[in-house]
Design a protein around this motif. Structure first.
Motif, PDB file in Angstrom:
ATOM      1  N   ALA A 104     -24.745  22.661  73.047  1.00  0.00           N
ATOM      2  CA  ALA A 104     -24.773  22.168  71.839  1.00  0.00           C
ATOM      3  C   ALA A 104     -23.537  21.316  71.629  1.00  0.00           C
ATOM      4  CB  ALA A 104     -24.636  23.291  70.946  1.00  0.00           C
ATOM      5  N   LEU A 105     -23.675  20.204  70.790  1.00  0.00           N
ATOM      6  CA  LEU A 105     -22.518  19.413  70.472  1.00  0.00           C
ATOM      7  C   LEU A 105     -22.336  19.603  68.853  1.00  0.00           C
ATOM      8  CD1 LEU A 105     -23.908  16.055  71.988  1.00  0.00           C
ATOM      9  CD2 LEU A 105     -22.411  17.923  72.924  1.00  0.00           C
ATOM     10  N   LEU A 106     -21.276  19.508  68.329  1.00  0.00           N
ATOM     11  CA  LEU A 106     -20.938  19.667  66.885  1.00  0.00           C
ATOM     12  C   LEU A 106     -20.010  18.523  66.521  1.00  0.00           C
ATOM     13  CD1 LEU A 106     -21.063  21.517  64.535  1.00  0.00           C
ATOM     14  CD2 LEU A 106     -19.119  23.078  65.039  1.00  0.00           C
ATOM     15  N   PRO A 107     -20.675  17.378  66.289  1.00  0.00           N
ATOM     16  CA  PRO A 107     -19.781  16.272  66.280  1.00  0.00           C
ATOM     17  C   PRO A 107     -18.734  16.227  65.430  1.00  0.00           C
ATOM     18  CG  PRO A 107     -22.282  15.819  66.340  1.00  0.00           C
ATOM     19  CD  PRO A 107     -22.140  17.304  66.115  1.00  0.00           C
ATOM     20  N   ASP A 166     -15.807  17.633  66.833  1.00  0.00           N
ATOM     21  CA  ASP A 166     -15.673  17.023  68.326  1.00  0.00           C
ATOM     22  C   ASP A 166     -15.654  18.302  69.330  1.00  0.00           C
ATOM     23  OD1 ASP A 166     -15.115  15.514  70.545  1.00  0.00           O
ATOM     24  OD2 ASP A 166     -13.008  15.006  70.052  1.00  0.00           O
ATOM     25  N   LEU A 167     -16.852  19.091  69.127  1.00  0.00           N
ATOM     26  CA  LEU A 167     -16.798  20.385  70.275  1.00  0.00           C
ATOM     27  C   LEU A 167     -17.930  20.417  70.867  1.00  0.00           C
ATOM     28  CD1 LEU A 167     -16.096  23.360  70.730  1.00  0.00           C
ATOM     29  CD2 LEU A 167     -17.622  24.052  68.670  1.00  0.00           C
ATOM     30  N   GLY A 168     -18.024  20.700  72.158  1.00  0.00           N
ATOM     31  CA  GLY A 168     -19.320  20.841  72.896  1.00  0.00           C
ATOM     32  C   GLY A 168     -19.244  22.293  73.856  1.00  0.00           C
ATOM     33  N   VAL A 169     -20.465  22.973  73.848  1.00  0.00           N
ATOM     34  CA  VAL A 169     -20.360  24.130  74.451  1.00  0.00           C
ATOM     35  C   VAL A 169     -21.753  23.952  75.368  1.00  0.00           C
ATOM     36  CG1 VAL A 169     -20.762  26.655  74.108  1.00  0.00           C
ATOM     37  CG2 VAL A 169     -19.538  25.343  72.268  1.00  0.00           C
TER      38      VAL A 169
END
Length: 444
Positions: A371-374, A377-380
């Motif tokens: 998942a990306l949380l724009p 600026d987070l990616g998991v």
């Protein structure tokens, strides 16, 4: 009955171990948990400080949850990467590659990505669009003149964007049962000429693996190179994804790779990967390590504009068709998602009012979710080598922490959710085309 009691006891013990950790992850200042985990509060490494001081991510706690998930054989192994503000905060392995010959999973252990591979197909196509040699509205028959569908003139209407957003017009998972029965990809594309259609191209969503992989034919016709070679040249190499490969031969040639595991009477049983879904490389062909996937996340959070410029990322992540069934399934979906759509090799969610770009995947003893949380600026990304659903709740737990959301207890939800990009075309838990007796006699 005894089996159900043992399963309930295992779940209860796991929930007891994980809930204090999940609660603590919501606040950086929360007191260390003293729950039963592999590492005590005193020897947990300190969380890495993110570049953005407003983050509430407690990396050490998420790593401790991962340690708990592999403890006592709950699952054989897994790997997790978290990136934020252009930095890799964590990229580690947990557990073992194979219960029969255990070796520790590390940052370079290769996993089969299953449907997470679709994001590479969308991106590869986008690079060619960015090059100016292809258009999103280019028609499939310009590259594959022999392609046919049963509805008159429908084949000529299918565009590159339709393929990558599952809008070809075929029913969900068309020909997956045949693929599982060892049918060849080329033969299945020919059978589409006689397949019933759910709608005209571009008009409805129907998740595909075989039809989605037609994008590989487009890439070949455009570049003169095999799809897997072009992805390696334009994505793997420039991003430094040195462990990544395609196909059964690719994973078997890896220096260290995680074997798939299914449940047996005595616990987890490791298998050799099946080749079936490797035959549809754009849909399900990639193998990669968590180190590779950290680089993939960095690129898709905008930190490799030399390879993936920002305008291209915006296009890849924007939903093109609604997928309301994604809101059902696992508890985090029911509670957090208010809308869902499919973009170009990615899913796009409204997650409690926040944009989340997502994809999941599963095939024969491998699972994964990213998942990306724009806005953060987070990616998991989380990969694991078993059919267990236990790690699924860790991803929304991390998203909740980043967003400061309270009340979610996703780590006790071990249901395997068909909306998370499962490759198997299942009916009542049994792959279509497989009899119930056959399913009991042999692993899926």
């Amino acid at each position: 009955m005894k089996g159900r009691i043992r399963k309930h006891a295992l779940q209860t013990g796991l929930i007891a171990a994980l809930l204090p950790l999940a609660a603590g992850s919501a606040n950086q200042d929360a007191a260390p948990s003293t729950g039963t985990i592999l590492r005590t509060a005193t020897d947990l490494p300190p969380a890495l400080p993110a570049a953005n001081a407003t983050t509430s991510l407690d990396i050490a706690r998420f790593e401790a949850i991962a340690e708990t998930l592999v403890a006592n054989g709950r699952i054989p192994g897994m790997a997790m990467a978290i990136v934020k503000d252009g930095r890799i905060l964590s990229a580690r392995g947990y557990g073992v590659t194979d219960v029969r010959a255990p070796q520790p999973v590390d940052a370079h252990t290769v996993f089969r990505l299953a449907s997470l591979s679709k994001s590479f197909a969308g991106t590869m196509t986008g690079i060619l669009v960015n090059d100016g040699v292809l258009r999103w509205d280019s028609h499939l028959t310009d590259f594959v003149p022999s392609f046919r569908l049963s509805m008159p003139d429908a084949a000529q209407q299918v565009t590159v964007a339709d393929i990558l957003s599952h809008r070809v017009g075929l029913p969900h998972n068309a020909f997956d049962r045949d693929l599982e029965g060892n049918a060849g990809y080329h033969d299945l594309t020919l059978r589409m000429a006689n397949a019933p259609m759910a709608c005209a191209p571009g008009q409805c969503y129907g998740y595909q693996n075989v039809a989605f992989s037609l994008i590989g034919d487009v890439v070949f016709a455009t570049t003169g190179r095999f799809y897997s070679e072009e992805v390696a040249r334009r994505i793997f190499k420039p991003l430094g994804m040195h462990d990544a490969s395609y196909g059964l031969e690719g994973i078997e040639a890896s220096a260290r790779w995680a074997r798939p595991h299914v449940r047996g009477r005595g616990g987890w049983v490791s298998l050799m990967p099946k080749p079936n879904y490797y035959r549809v490389a754009p849909a399900a062909g990639v193998n990669a390590s968590i180190s590779d996937m950290a680089q993939w996340l960095l690129a898709h959070t905008g930190h490799r504009p030399d390879v993936l410029p920002a305008p291209l990322l915006a296009t890849l992540h924007a939903p093109l068709i609604s997928t309301p069934s994604e809101i059902r399934g696992a508890s985090w979906r029911r509670d957090r998602l208010t809308s869902a759509g499919y973009a170009l090799g990615w899913r796009a969610y409204d997650y409690a009012g926040h944009q989340v770009v997502f994809h999941g995947g599963a095939v024969q003893g491998y699972r994964g979710a990213m998942a990306l949380l724009p806005e953060q600026d987070l990616g998991v990304v989380i990969l694991w080598n078993s059919e267990s659903g236990l790690p699924s709740g860790l991803l929304p737990t991390i998203l909740d922490s980043a967003l400061g959301l309270q009340g979610g207890q996703w780590l006790d939800d071990d249901t395997l959710d068909a909306s998370e990009g499962l490759l198997y075309a299942e009916r009542n838990g049994v792959p279509i085309g497989t009899s119930a007796s056959a399913a009991k006699a042999s692993p899926p």
